[in-house]
Design a protein around this motif. Structure first.
Motif, mmCIF file in Angstrom:
data_model
loop_
_atom_site.group_PDB
_atom_site.id
_atom_site.type_symbol
_atom_site.label_atom_id
_atom_site.label_comp_id
_atom_site.label_asym_id
_atom_site.label_seq_id
_atom_site.Cartn_x
_atom_site.Cartn_y
_atom_site.Cartn_z
ATOM 1 N N PRO A 4 0.805 -1.235 0.000
ATOM 2 C CA PRO A 4 0.000 0.000 0.000
ATOM 3 C C PRO A 4 0.829 1.271 0.000
ATOM 4 N N THR A 5 2.102 1.186 0.382
ATOM 5 C CA THR A 5 2.913 2.403 0.423
ATOM 6 C C THR A 5 3.209 2.950 -0.960
ATOM 7 N N ALA A 6 3.030 2.140 -2.004
ATOM 8 C CA ALA A 6 3.323 2.592 -3.362
ATOM 9 C C ALA A 6 2.083 3.073 -4.103
ATOM 10 N N ARG A 7 0.960 3.262 -3.415
ATOM 11 C CA ARG A 7 -0.258 3.693 -4.095
ATOM 12 C C ARG A 7 -0.190 5.133 -4.575
ATOM 13 N N TRP A 8 0.731 5.908 -4.033
ATOM 14 C CA TRP A 8 0.865 7.288 -4.487
ATOM 15 C C TRP A 8 1.347 7.351 -5.932
ATOM 16 N N ILE A 9 1.911 6.248 -6.447
ATOM 17 C CA ILE A 9 2.367 6.240 -7.837
ATOM 18 C C ILE A 9 1.184 6.367 -8.797
ATOM 19 N N LEU A 10 -0.013 5.875 -8.375
ATOM 20 C CA LEU A 10 -1.178 5.949 -9.244
ATOM 21 C C LEU A 10 -1.593 7.376 -9.550
ATOM 22 N N LYS A 11 -1.200 8.312 -8.694
ATOM 23 C CA LYS A 11 -1.574 9.707 -8.917
ATOM 24 C C LYS A 11 -0.660 10.414 -9.904
ATOM 25 N N LEU A 12 0.413 9.748 -10.316
ATOM 26 C CA LEU A 12 1.372 10.365 -11.226
ATOM 27 C C LEU A 12 1.125 9.889 -12.652
ATOM 28 N N PRO A 13 1.336 10.762 -13.646
ATOM 29 C CA PRO A 13 1.226 10.338 -15.053
ATOM 30 C C PRO A 13 2.488 9.607 -15.500
ATOM 31 N N THR A 14 2.615 8.357 -15.033
ATOM 32 C CA THR A 14 3.864 7.627 -15.270
ATOM 33 C C THR A 14 3.911 6.946 -16.628
ATOM 34 N N ASP A 15 2.774 6.782 -17.297
ATOM 35 C CA ASP A 15 2.794 6.131 -18.611
ATOM 36 C C ASP A 15 3.608 6.955 -19.596
ATOM 37 N N MET A 16 4.547 6.304 -20.240
ATOM 38 C CA MET A 16 5.396 6.980 -21.225
ATOM 39 C C MET A 16 5.765 5.970 -22.311
ATOM 40 N N PRO A 17 5.379 6.221 -23.574
ATOM 41 C CA PRO A 17 5.624 5.220 -24.611
ATOM 42 C C PRO A 17 7.094 5.001 -24.923
ATOM 43 N N ILE A 37 -12.286 13.796 -11.016
ATOM 44 C CA ILE A 37 -12.785 12.649 -10.246
ATOM 45 C C ILE A 37 -11.806 12.225 -9.166
ATOM 46 N N ARG A 38 -10.518 12.506 -9.356
ATOM 47 C CA ARG A 38 -9.459 12.156 -8.396
ATOM 48 C C ARG A 38 -9.336 10.650 -8.193
ATOM 49 N N THR A 39 -9.512 9.913 -9.244
ATOM 50 C CA THR A 39 -9.299 8.464 -9.218
ATOM 51 C C THR A 39 -8.493 8.079 -10.443
ATOM 52 N N PRO A 40 -7.612 7.097 -10.333
ATOM 53 C CA PRO A 40 -6.816 6.692 -11.489
ATOM 54 C C PRO A 40 -7.660 5.946 -12.512
ATOM 55 N N ARG A 41 -7.213 5.950 -13.726
ATOM 56 C CA ARG A 41 -7.912 5.244 -14.793
ATOM 57 C C ARG A 41 -7.758 3.738 -14.593
ATOM 58 N N PRO A 42 -8.859 2.971 -14.648
ATOM 59 C CA PRO A 42 -8.740 1.511 -14.499
ATOM 60 C C PRO A 42 -7.999 0.905 -15.672
ATOM 61 N N ARG A 43 -7.175 -0.075 -15.379
ATOM 62 C CA ARG A 43 -6.378 -0.736 -16.400
ATOM 63 C C ARG A 43 -7.142 -1.935 -16.946
ATOM 64 N N ALA A 44 -7.334 -1.968 -18.248
ATOM 65 C CA ALA A 44 -8.053 -3.070 -18.887
ATOM 66 C C ALA A 44 -7.134 -4.262 -19.045
ATOM 67 N N LEU A 64 -6.682 13.222 -21.262
ATOM 68 C CA LEU A 64 -7.894 12.705 -20.628
ATOM 69 C C LEU A 64 -7.619 12.177 -19.224
ATOM 70 N N ASN A 65 -6.474 11.516 -19.013
ATOM 71 C CA ASN A 65 -6.130 11.044 -17.670
ATOM 72 C C ASN A 65 -5.910 12.207 -16.709
ATOM 73 N N THR A 66 -5.307 13.275 -17.198
ATOM 74 C CA THR A 66 -5.099 14.448 -16.341
ATOM 75 C C THR A 66 -6.427 15.074 -15.951
ATOM 76 N N ILE A 67 -7.347 15.190 -16.900
ATOM 77 C CA ILE A 67 -8.673 15.742 -16.579
ATOM 78 C C ILE A 67 -9.411 14.842 -15.598
ATOM 79 N N ARG A 68 -9.313 13.536 -15.785
ATOM 80 C CA ARG A 68 -9.968 12.604 -14.866
ATOM 81 C C ARG A 68 -9.389 12.708 -13.468
ATOM 82 N N GLN A 69 -8.057 12.852 -13.377
ATOM 83 C CA GLN A 69 -7.424 12.946 -12.069
ATOM 84 C C GLN A 69 -7.801 14.232 -11.360
ATOM 85 N N VAL A 70 -7.962 15.330 -12.108
ATOM 86 C CA VAL A 70 -8.317 16.613 -11.497
ATOM 87 C C VAL A 70 -9.771 16.638 -11.049
#
Length: 348
Positions: A188-201, A325-332, A317-323
């Protein structure tokens, strides 16, 4: 004295509870060592292919692999890693040291790294142990100041003379993927990573060629100098690539697409010329490589352009969702999950 070692395939794996977790595979290892009567020594070590795979839950099973493996790539026939060195042990002179490495790409899935770290902590409990804050440290006795040669010998051994050092350009492409919720259940200590836009192609890190000539020092001093140069180049290249990957993604896609339109035919023509097609067909040898190279370059240009454009839209879109709704995008995890999550997100 001549020594040669050849290993066709070498595999080193990390096994956790009878299950393979991580594996490093090397193919085409060739090591040659020659030592003459006058004291001159020569080393030539090369590796044809090097790859690291993981066997935990993730999107891609590959962690590290070489790039540009398509059939018309001019990097395909080159060694993955090549080291050449010439030195004289008696007089402590390094005449030549040359390092060459092909472009590589790294797949950093944060969820996979978290799972591997949890497995490492459970396997090697000593990693999680920390020394006490009030532990005593023995003091070293005072030393008399000496000459630079004496200080170098005290720090890293004998003073060597480095006549020529050449490390070719290094290119590393890093792909970062945000973790899924399942990987954070036990951490659980790494859940703060979900708030960051870490996806990078693709984050391209390029290290310019390093050359050193006619230097004196110990081995530790040489390693420290090379390390400082590498760190400075990596910081500059990483900051530039992060800016382009997040704030100028579309511009980066256009530049890469234009680059592939020229690189595809160039690679195909280079491979055809090195294979001897120009001597067999001196007039029309370039026609087929030009056609296949143009097709390969167009395909990769379109893939780069579309991929970076889609990533920019997803990032916005992820940035708008985070601002909002304040929840990370679910991963399919499948195509059906992606359709359901996308339809639900469109309605909500």
């Amino acid at each position: 004295l001549k020594f040669r070692l050849g290993v066709p395939v070498l595999s080193v794996a990390w096994v956790h509870r009878s299950i393979e977790v991580l594996a490093a595979r090397v193919r085409g290892v060739d090591v040659r060592l020659m030592k003459e009567h006058g004291g001159d020594s020569e080393l030539d070590a090369s590796v044809q292919h090097f790859q690291v795979d993981h066997f935990t839950e993730g999107e891609l099973p590959v962690v590290l692999n070489r790039r540009f493996l398509h059939i018309n790539s001019r990097w395909l026939g080159k060694k993955a890693f090549n080291l050449k060195a010439k030195w004289v042990s008696a007089s402590h002179i390094i005449r030549n040291l040359q390092v060459d490495m092909v472009p590589y790409w790294v797949n950093l899935e944060i969820g996979v790294l978290i799972r591997l770290w949890d497995l490492a902590e459970s396997s090697f409990t000593s990693w999680g142990r920390r020394e006490g804050r009030n532990s005593s440290v023995a003091l070293q006795p005072p030393q008399q100041p000496g000459s630079p040669d004496t200080q170098a010998a005290a720090k890293g051994g004998v003073v060597w003379r480095l006549m020529n050092l050449s490390i070719r350009d290094l290119r590393l492409t890093v792909m970062v993927r945000s973790p899924d919720m399942d990987s954070l259940k036990d951490n659980p200590t790494a859940r703060w990573i979900l708030k960051l836009p870490t996806d990078m192609p693709n984050m391209d890190i390029e290290i310019q060629k390093i050359e050193l000539q006619d230097l004196f020092g110990s081995r530790d001093q040489f390693k420290g100098l090379i390390k400082r140069k590498f760190i400075r180049n990596v910081k500059y290249s990483a900051l530039r690539s992060v800016f382009l990957s997040y704030f100028a993604t579309i511009v980066k896609g256009i530049v890469n697409a234009l680059w592939w339109l020229f690189r595809g035919p160039f690679d195909a023509l280079t491979v055809a010329k090195e294979s001897g097609s120009a001597t067999r067909h001196p007039w029309f040898w370039w026609t087929l490589p030009m056609v296949f190279g143009s097709a390969e370059g167009t395909y990769r240009a379109m893939a780069d352009l579309v991929g970076n454009s889609v990533f920019f839209v997803v990032l916005v879109l992820n940035t708008i969702r985070q601002v909002i709704i304040r929840t990370p995008r679910p991963r399919a995890q499948s195509l059906l999950d992606g359709l359901v999550y996308g339809f639900r997100g469109f309605l909500l």
